[in-house]
Scaffold this motif. Structure first.
Motif, PDB file in Angstrom:
ATOM      1  N   ALA A 132       0.834  -1.199   0.000  1.00 34.95           N
ATOM      2  CA  ALA A 132       0.000   0.000   0.000  1.00 34.95           C
ATOM      3  C   ALA A 132       0.868   1.248   0.000  1.00 34.95           C
ATOM      4  O   ALA A 132       0.349   2.364   0.032  1.00 34.95           O
ATOM      5  CB  ALA A 132      -0.882   0.003   1.245  1.00 34.95           C
ATOM      6  N   THR A 133       2.169   1.084  -0.055  1.00 35.28           N
ATOM      7  CA  THR A 133       3.121   2.136   0.270  1.00 35.28           C
ATOM      8  C   THR A 133       3.992   2.553  -0.911  1.00 35.28           C
ATOM      9  O   THR A 133       4.208   1.784  -1.844  1.00 35.28           O
ATOM     10  CB  THR A 133       4.049   1.642   1.388  1.00 35.28           C
ATOM     11  N   THR A 134       4.534   3.779  -0.818  1.00 36.54           N
ATOM     12  CA  THR A 134       5.530   4.263  -1.771  1.00 36.54           C
ATOM     13  C   THR A 134       6.488   5.167  -0.997  1.00 36.54           C
ATOM     14  O   THR A 134       6.592   6.361  -1.249  1.00 36.54           O
ATOM     15  CB  THR A 134       4.878   5.036  -2.934  1.00 36.54           C
ATOM     16  N   ASP A 135       7.179   4.569  -0.027  1.00 41.46           N
ATOM     17  CA  ASP A 135       8.059   5.381   0.820  1.00 41.46           C
ATOM     18  C   ASP A 135       9.530   5.001   0.702  1.00 41.46           C
ATOM     19  O   ASP A 135      10.350   5.414   1.535  1.00 41.46           O
ATOM     20  CB  ASP A 135       7.606   5.334   2.285  1.00 41.46           C
ATOM     21  N   GLY A 136       9.881   4.212  -0.311  1.00 46.86           N
ATOM     22  CA  GLY A 136      11.278   3.846  -0.508  1.00 46.86           C
ATOM     23  C   GLY A 136      11.862   2.988   0.597  1.00 46.86           C
ATOM     24  O   GLY A 136      13.077   2.818   0.672  1.00 46.86           O
ATOM     25  N   GLY A 137      10.994   2.453   1.451  1.00 44.34           N
ATOM     26  CA  GLY A 137      11.477   1.669   2.585  1.00 44.34           C
ATOM     27  C   GLY A 137      11.932   2.514   3.758  1.00 44.34           C
ATOM     28  O   GLY A 137      12.478   1.983   4.728  1.00 44.34           O
ATOM     29  N   LEU A 193      13.938   2.608  -8.906  1.00 43.58           N
ATOM     30  CA  LEU A 193      13.216   3.369  -7.888  1.00 43.58           C
ATOM     31  C   LEU A 193      12.347   4.467  -8.488  1.00 43.58           C
ATOM     32  O   LEU A 193      11.181   4.621  -8.115  1.00 43.58           O
ATOM     33  CB  LEU A 193      14.217   3.979  -6.897  1.00 43.58           C
ATOM     34  N   THR A 194      12.902   5.247  -9.427  1.00 43.33           N
ATOM     35  CA  THR A 194      12.200   6.408  -9.963  1.00 43.33           C
ATOM     36  C   THR A 194      12.227   6.414 -11.494  1.00 43.33           C
ATOM     37  O   THR A 194      12.827   5.546 -12.116  1.00 43.33           O
ATOM     38  CB  THR A 194      12.851   7.714  -9.448  1.00 43.33           C
ATOM     39  N   GLY A 195      11.584   7.437 -12.058  1.00 43.51           N
ATOM     40  CA  GLY A 195      11.555   7.571 -13.509  1.00 43.51           C
ATOM     41  C   GLY A 195      10.302   6.959 -14.104  1.00 43.51           C
ATOM     42  O   GLY A 195       9.408   6.491 -13.386  1.00 43.51           O
ATOM     43  N   ALA A 240      19.665   2.940  -6.668  1.00 43.74           N
ATOM     44  CA  ALA A 240      18.338   3.438  -7.027  1.00 43.74           C
ATOM     45  C   ALA A 240      17.955   3.039  -8.445  1.00 43.74           C
ATOM     46  O   ALA A 240      16.770   2.916  -8.768  1.00 43.74           O
ATOM     47  CB  ALA A 240      18.293   4.959  -6.876  1.00 43.74           C
ATOM     48  N   ALA A 241      18.953   2.812  -9.296  1.00 47.93           N
ATOM     49  CA  ALA A 241      18.687   2.427 -10.681  1.00 47.93           C
ATOM     50  C   ALA A 241      18.748   0.927 -10.896  1.00 47.93           C
ATOM     51  O   ALA A 241      18.533   0.450 -12.015  1.00 47.93           O
ATOM     52  CB  ALA A 241      19.711   3.109 -11.599  1.00 47.93           C
ATOM     53  N   SER A 242      18.995   0.157  -9.846  1.00 47.81           N
ATOM     54  CA  SER A 242      19.194  -1.279 -10.000  1.00 47.81           C
ATOM     55  C   SER A 242      17.874  -2.032 -10.007  1.00 47.81           C
ATOM     56  O   SER A 242      16.864  -1.559  -9.471  1.00 47.81           O
ATOM     57  CB  SER A 242      20.090  -1.814  -8.879  1.00 47.81           C
ATOM     58  N   PRO A 243      17.837  -3.227 -10.632  1.00 45.39           N
ATOM     59  CA  PRO A 243      16.617  -4.032 -10.646  1.00 45.39           C
ATOM     60  C   PRO A 243      16.139  -4.352  -9.232  1.00 45.39           C
ATOM     61  O   PRO A 243      16.930  -4.729  -8.364  1.00 45.39           O
ATOM     62  CB  PRO A 243      17.048  -5.308 -11.381  1.00 45.39           C
ATOM     63  N   GLY A 244      14.858  -4.184  -9.011  1.00 46.10           N
ATOM     64  CA  GLY A 244      14.277  -4.485  -7.708  1.00 46.10           C
ATOM     65  C   GLY A 244      14.183  -3.301  -6.778  1.00 46.10           C
ATOM     66  O   GLY A 244      13.480  -3.362  -5.769  1.00 46.10           O
ATOM     67  N   ALA A 245      14.882  -2.196  -7.097  1.00 46.90           N
ATOM     68  CA  ALA A 245      14.826  -1.031  -6.219  1.00 46.90           C
ATOM     69  C   ALA A 245      13.403  -0.487  -6.117  1.00 46.90           C
ATOM     70  O   ALA A 245      12.984   0.014  -5.072  1.00 46.90           O
ATOM     71  CB  ALA A 245      15.773   0.052  -6.715  1.00 46.90           C
ATOM     72  N   GLY A 246      12.653  -0.589  -7.218  1.00 48.20           N
ATOM     73  CA  GLY A 246      11.294  -0.062  -7.212  1.00 48.20           C
ATOM     74  C   GLY A 246      10.241  -1.025  -6.707  1.00 48.20           C
ATOM     75  O   GLY A 246       9.052  -0.708  -6.717  1.00 48.20           O
TER      76      GLY A 246
END
Length: 373
Positions: A132-137, A193-195, A240-246
């Motif tokens: 339910a979240t989007t807080d980057g952990g 993570l972003t983009g 932040a750009a690595s697979p799974g970060a998002g």
């Protein structure tokens, strides 16, 4: 015969799918030996699959995504814990129609990880999905001892929205036990993570985020990574750009950047943990499946992982599903010989969902007639 299927979301758990398939097969071949291994890909249902495979279910009170207490479960066996972030921070914990895209927190996921450590876990499979979240952990890390402060030295607010005010990231208080624990980030999501392919843009809308919310969350998570880079160096930007970060609203990033997690496709991890290899050695046919066999299935979902492993072992695979969108050629490329959708028996989707159990038994009986008689 090995039944290794995921849940039919909204209808049947993976355990119930296995039970219904077994019953249908035995309608046709009463003395058939059937081994069941409910599977999951790291998302919701992962703990249940581990418990079905013999892990002990442990429950703990933690902070839910809206800040209210919830009861969450993890699974433990022989020093290995299976922790499912959706148990503490999942969409299913929100009241119907209620979303909090800017303020929902992963704090409870951190509490759940800490409970696994307290129970003696030396290896943790951290299944992330259905959040339910989007807080980057950030909430998770705060629960584990990190501090995220604004320019006045006060803790920032909960959720991704609070990160826009972040000035200082202090990770010095993080639980030191993670340096001695193997933490595996298990997910079927390889987004950064972003983009445009990041967590807010791709998954924010399903958590109630408006276009303006998505833009705000994307900027906030980018700022989060920048402040972490100031604290721990350029590795924070690279990860932040690595697979799974998002994965799961960026909780993957928090686990990678601060807890030393290693990323692996969720279904691969879970098949290892659940003992799929030895079960496959005993099988002559594998039945897998999930609620919808569609394009997403081919990108790391449980049936694709099961089929790939079975094909490598030379074992034939068929699938059951609620609905089938894939063409036979796509199924074949995935290693699935044939699929048996419930909609072939009941075209009305609402009835199909309501009567999934009996319909699944009928399709399993058809599999037995086609492949076992």
């Amino acid at each position: 015969m090995l039944v290794a299927a995921d849940k039919f979301k909204g209808s049947l758990t993976a355990v119930q799918v296995a039970e219904r398939v077994t019953a249908g097969l035995r309608h046709v071949v009463p003395d058939l030996r059937v081994e069941t291994l409910p599977v999951a890909d790291g998302g919701d249902g992962t703990v249940a699959a581990a418990v079905a495979a013999g892990f002990e279910r442990r429950e703990v009170r933690v902070t839910g995504p809206l800040g209210e207490p919830v009861t969450a479960a993890y699974a433990l066996r022989d020093g290995t814990a299976v922790v499912e972030m959706a148990e503490a921070s999942g969409l299913q914990l929100l009241p119907e129609g209620v979303f909090a895209p800017l303020t929902s927190t992963t704090y409870g996921s951190g509490e759940l990880l800490r409970a696994a450590l307290d129970a003696g876990a030396r290896s943790i499979v951290f299944g992330v999905g259905g959040s339910a979240t989007t807080d980057g952990g950030a909430g998770m890390l705060a629960a584990l001892g990190a501090r995220f402060l604004d320019a006045d030295g006060k803790p920032v607010g909960p959720g991704g929205g609070g990160l826009r005010n972040l000035a200082i990231a202090d990770l010095s208080g993080l639980d030191a036990r993670f340096s001695d624990v193997e933490l595996v980030l298990a997910s079927d999501v390889d987004n950064p993570l972003t983009g445009p392919k990041g967590a807010p843009a791709v998954y924010g809308p399903q958590k109630g985020a408006s276009p303006d919310d998505v833009a705000e969350l994307d900027a906030a998570l980018g700022h989060f990574a920048s402040v972490l880079a100031d604290a721990i160096g350029p590795r924070a930007t690279e990860l932040a750009a690595s697979p799974g970060a998002g994965a799961a609203g960026g909780i993957g990033y928090g686990a990678l950047v601060a807890l030393g997690a290693g990323f692996r496709p969720g279904i691969e991890v879970m098949l290892d943990v659940l003992g799929f290899g030895p079960a496959l050695d005993r099988a002559t046919l594998v039945i897998t499946g999930e609620g919808s066999l569609d394009e997403q299935t081919l990108h790391g979902k449980a049936p694709a992982g099961v089929a790939a492993a079975a094909r490598a072992a030379g074992i034939e695979v068929v699938a059951v599903c609620g609905r089938l969108v894939l063409q036979p050629e796509a199924l074949g490329r995935a290693g699935i010989r044939r699929a048996y959708p419930l909609t072939d028996l009941e075209p009305d989707t609402a009835k199909c969902i309501a009567e999934a159990g009996p319909l699944l038994e009928r399709q399993a009986a058809n599999i037995a007639r086609d492949f076992l008689s």
